[in-house]
Design a protein around this motif. Structure first.
Motif, PDB file in Angstrom:
ATOM      1  N   ILE A 179      44.032   1.864   3.233  1.00 48.25           N
ATOM      2  CA  ILE A 179      42.808   2.578   2.850  1.00 48.25           C
ATOM      3  C   ILE A 179      42.138   1.903   1.656  1.00 48.25           C
ATOM      4  O   ILE A 179      40.907   1.743   1.618  1.00 48.25           O
ATOM      5  CB  ILE A 179      43.125   4.050   2.537  1.00 48.25           C
ATOM      6  CG1 ILE A 179      43.570   4.774   3.819  1.00 48.25           C
ATOM      7  CG2 ILE A 179      41.915   4.755   1.930  1.00 48.25           C
ATOM      8  CD1 ILE A 179      44.083   6.174   3.590  1.00 48.25           C
ATOM      9  N   THR A 180      42.941   1.487   0.674  1.00 46.28           N
ATOM     10  CA  THR A 180      42.385   0.804  -0.496  1.00 46.28           C
ATOM     11  C   THR A 180      41.712  -0.505  -0.101  1.00 46.28           C
ATOM     12  O   THR A 180      40.603  -0.812  -0.552  1.00 46.28           O
ATOM     13  CB  THR A 180      43.491   0.527  -1.526  1.00 46.28           C
ATOM     14  OG1 THR A 180      44.129   1.758  -1.888  1.00 46.28           O
ATOM     15  CG2 THR A 180      42.929  -0.141  -2.768  1.00 46.28           C
ATOM     16  N   LEU A 181      42.372  -1.270   0.762  1.00 43.24           N
ATOM     17  CA  LEU A 181      41.798  -2.541   1.219  1.00 43.24           C
ATOM     18  C   LEU A 181      40.545  -2.306   2.057  1.00 43.24           C
ATOM     19  O   LEU A 181      39.574  -3.077   1.973  1.00 43.24           O
ATOM     20  CB  LEU A 181      42.833  -3.323   2.019  1.00 43.24           C
ATOM     21  CG  LEU A 181      44.026  -3.856   1.221  1.00 43.24           C
ATOM     22  CD1 LEU A 181      45.088  -4.423   2.157  1.00 43.24           C
ATOM     23  CD2 LEU A 181      43.569  -4.925   0.235  1.00 43.24           C
ATOM     24  N   ALA A 182      40.555  -1.250   2.871  1.00 44.37           N
ATOM     25  CA  ALA A 182      39.376  -0.947   3.689  1.00 44.37           C
ATOM     26  C   ALA A 182      38.187  -0.585   2.807  1.00 44.37           C
ATOM     27  O   ALA A 182      37.066  -1.078   3.012  1.00 44.37           O
ATOM     28  CB  ALA A 182      39.694   0.186   4.661  1.00 44.37           C
ATOM     29  N   ILE A 218      35.223 -15.019   8.781  1.00 48.80           N
ATOM     30  CA  ILE A 218      34.638 -14.326   9.936  1.00 48.80           C
ATOM     31  C   ILE A 218      35.714 -13.573  10.711  1.00 48.80           C
ATOM     32  O   ILE A 218      35.552 -12.392  11.069  1.00 48.80           O
ATOM     33  CB  ILE A 218      33.920 -15.331  10.853  1.00 48.80           C
ATOM     34  CG1 ILE A 218      32.729 -15.976  10.132  1.00 48.80           C
ATOM     35  CG2 ILE A 218      33.466 -14.647  12.143  1.00 48.80           C
ATOM     36  CD1 ILE A 218      31.657 -14.996   9.718  1.00 48.80           C
ATOM     37  N   ILE A 219      36.834 -14.241  10.979  1.00 44.91           N
ATOM     38  CA  ILE A 219      37.936 -13.607  11.714  1.00 44.91           C
ATOM     39  C   ILE A 219      38.473 -12.412  10.937  1.00 44.91           C
ATOM     40  O   ILE A 219      38.751 -11.345  11.507  1.00 44.91           O
ATOM     41  CB  ILE A 219      39.052 -14.637  11.984  1.00 44.91           C
ATOM     42  CG1 ILE A 219      38.550 -15.709  12.953  1.00 44.91           C
ATOM     43  CG2 ILE A 219      40.305 -13.952  12.538  1.00 44.91           C
ATOM     44  CD1 ILE A 219      39.489 -16.891  13.096  1.00 44.91           C
ATOM     45  N   HIS A 220      38.623 -12.582   9.638  1.00 43.44           N
ATOM     46  CA  HIS A 220      39.141 -11.511   8.781  1.00 43.44           C
ATOM     47  C   HIS A 220      38.216 -10.298   8.805  1.00 43.44           C
ATOM     48  O   HIS A 220      38.682  -9.154   8.927  1.00 43.44           O
ATOM     49  CB  HIS A 220      39.273 -12.042   7.347  1.00 43.44           C
ATOM     50  CG  HIS A 220      39.988 -11.114   6.420  1.00 43.44           C
ATOM     51  ND1 HIS A 220      41.359 -10.972   6.411  1.00 43.44           N
ATOM     52  CD2 HIS A 220      39.517 -10.256   5.463  1.00 43.44           C
ATOM     53  CE1 HIS A 220      41.705 -10.085   5.497  1.00 43.44           C
ATOM     54  NE2 HIS A 220      40.603  -9.624   4.905  1.00 43.44           N
ATOM     55  N   ALA A 221      36.918 -10.540   8.704  1.00 48.03           N
ATOM     56  CA  ALA A 221      35.963  -9.431   8.676  1.00 48.03           C
ATOM     57  C   ALA A 221      35.908  -8.700  10.011  1.00 48.03           C
ATOM     58  O   ALA A 221      35.931  -7.458  10.051  1.00 48.03           O
ATOM     59  CB  ALA A 221      34.575  -9.961   8.307  1.00 48.03           C
ATOM     60  N   THR A 243      39.702  -0.832  10.949  1.00 49.20           N
ATOM     61  CA  THR A 243      39.269   0.327  10.171  1.00 49.20           C
ATOM     62  C   THR A 243      38.718   1.415  11.082  1.00 49.20           C
ATOM     63  O   THR A 243      39.014   2.609  10.903  1.00 49.20           O
ATOM     64  CB  THR A 243      38.194  -0.093   9.145  1.00 49.20           C
ATOM     65  OG1 THR A 243      38.757  -1.075   8.253  1.00 49.20           O
ATOM     66  CG2 THR A 243      37.711   1.097   8.337  1.00 49.20           C
ATOM     67  N   ALA A 244      37.927   1.016  12.078  1.00 49.17           N
ATOM     68  CA  ALA A 244      37.363   1.991  13.007  1.00 49.17           C
ATOM     69  C   ALA A 244      38.454   2.710  13.790  1.00 49.17           C
ATOM     70  O   ALA A 244      38.448   3.945  13.913  1.00 49.17           O
ATOM     71  CB  ALA A 244      36.388   1.296  13.965  1.00 49.17           C
ATOM     72  N   VAL A 245      39.419   1.958  14.308  1.00 50.30           N
ATOM     73  CA  VAL A 245      40.510   2.570  15.089  1.00 50.30           C
ATOM     74  C   VAL A 245      41.398   3.415  14.172  1.00 50.30           C
ATOM     75  O   VAL A 245      41.890   4.471  14.571  1.00 50.30           O
ATOM     76  CB  VAL A 245      41.335   1.486  15.801  1.00 50.30           C
ATOM     77  CG1 VAL A 245      42.480   2.114  16.597  1.00 50.30           C
ATOM     78  CG2 VAL A 245      40.446   0.674  16.734  1.00 50.30           C
TER      79      VAL A 245
END
Length: 371
Positions: free
Chosen positions: A163-166, A290-293, A300-302
């Motif tokens: 959650i913090t990373l998101a 790009i891959i990371h994002a 995050t969505a799931v």
């Protein structure tokens, strides 16, 4: 006569109360739907702003001209534009950087925002239309041990880091369009700096703990034939009854393998970005970004769906990961195959309390072995 009037008035209240409650519930839900519509319009404007890469370019580098870009693409930018690292011929100004910026701002950022925001809207609509999934039968009060203290601690640590990373990642990606406008440059600069530090230092810790968690849960997440039926029935939303499920159901296994694949790709690309001192060039880091994002926004969505189902969406689900125990009724309805394996190990609430008291005091208490 007076007493009869009071009695009659009192007897009418119960018959009118359900109608009033239904009316207010409809008004409340309509208000929520309108709020979602307004929020979606605002998010669409934010997505459009993200996609306008030319406007951002004018702000970031107003002096760039067509002649300068032709010079950059020819490779003749001279030593003043070179990488400062020893014996490097890499140009700091290059066309690949512009390609990365276009992909990131025209595609990844707006569609990532739509994906995350769309998931929030879907979850909200589902909650207000369908509501919380309650247990079909009353609770028995007898408990089954499901999660050890070690597993619960590991889960909540990984979840908190996720959650913090998101949140910090979303701030790094979209914060300039939101918080800079609201709070000004000074506050926004502090938020971005703090987000960057937290994201860079907590990312590797998350990656290591995620691998540990995945290894601990591997044996319970091997796909089985009955998982296919679980998906066909939508986890119990389609048809009657509950589909068969072992210790982990089909949805939990899907989330596990998404973390074990896309999650590890996000971790690996994050390491490439976090440690640029291993010889990787800027082209490699641009693609890693790009891959990371893309992976992080999708996860995050799931994860929002996973959080909803495991908390307010399903009665009894959160108890297992907070207390370690679940009610017999919950186990029978949601994980019937696992319930058949451990039903003889059910404990009363008094026995559970005695076990916890014995464990906290250091006594020799034989706890039920978790699956």
């Amino acid at each position: 006569m007076t007493s009869m009037t009071i009695t009659t008035t009192t007897s009418q209240v119960p018959s009118q109360a359900p109608w009033l409650r239904a009316f207010f519930q409809r008004c409340w839900r309509v208000g929520i739907l309108l709020l979602l519509v307004v929020a979606s319009l605002g998010m669409s404007q934010l997505a459009v702003a993200q996609a306008d890469t030319d406007r951002e370019m004018v702000t970031a580098a107003p002096g760039i001209s067509a002649d300068q870009w032709r010079q950059v693409r020819s490779g003749e930018t001279g030593p003043n534009y070179r990488d400062s690292r020893f014996d490097s011929n890499y140009n700091l100004i290059n066309s690949s950087g512009e390609t990365w910026r276009q992909i990131r701002n025209r595609w990844v950022s707006p569609f990532g925002l739509i994906t995350v925001g769309g998931m929030i809207a879907v979850i909200a609509l589902f909650y207000f239309i369908v509501g919380r999934k309650h247990l079909d039968e009353p609770r028995t009060g007898r408990k089954l041990f499901r999660w050890s203290l070690l597993m619960r601690s590991l889960h909540w640590t990984v979840a908190t880091l996720f959650i913090t990373l998101a949140l910090t990642g979303l701030n790094l990606l979209f914060g300039k369009f939101v918080f800079r406008t609201l709070f000004g440059d000074a506050v926004w600069a502090w938020m971005i700096s703090a987000s960057k530090v937290l994201h860079n230092y907590l990312g590797p810790v998350f990656g290591i703990l995620l691998v540990v968690l995945l290894l601990k849960l591997l044996k319970d997440n091997i796909p089985k034939k009955h998982d296919l039926q679980w998906f066909k029935m939508g986890g119990g939303l389609v048809g009657k009854g509950h589909p068969d499920a072992g210790f982990a159901n089909g949805g939990e296994k899907a989330w596990y393998w998404l973390l074990a694949t896309a999650g590890l790709v996000v971790v690996a690309s994050g390491f490439v970005l976090d440690f640029p001192n291993y010889g990787q060039g800027r082209d490699t880091m641009q693609w890693a970004n790009i891959i990371h994002a893309v992976g992080a926004l999708g996860l995050t969505a799931v994860a929002l769906g996973h959080i909803y189902i495991g908390t307010v969406g399903t009665e009894g689900s959160l108890e297992g990961m907070t207390t370690g125990y679940v009610d017999e009724t919950w186990a029978k309805e949601h994980h019937n195959l696992w319930y058949e394996e451990v039903k003889d190990q059910a404990l009363s609430e008094e026995e559970v309390a005695a076990q916890k008291a014995g464990s906290s005091s250091g006594g020799d208490v034989s706890a039920t072995k978790p699956s």
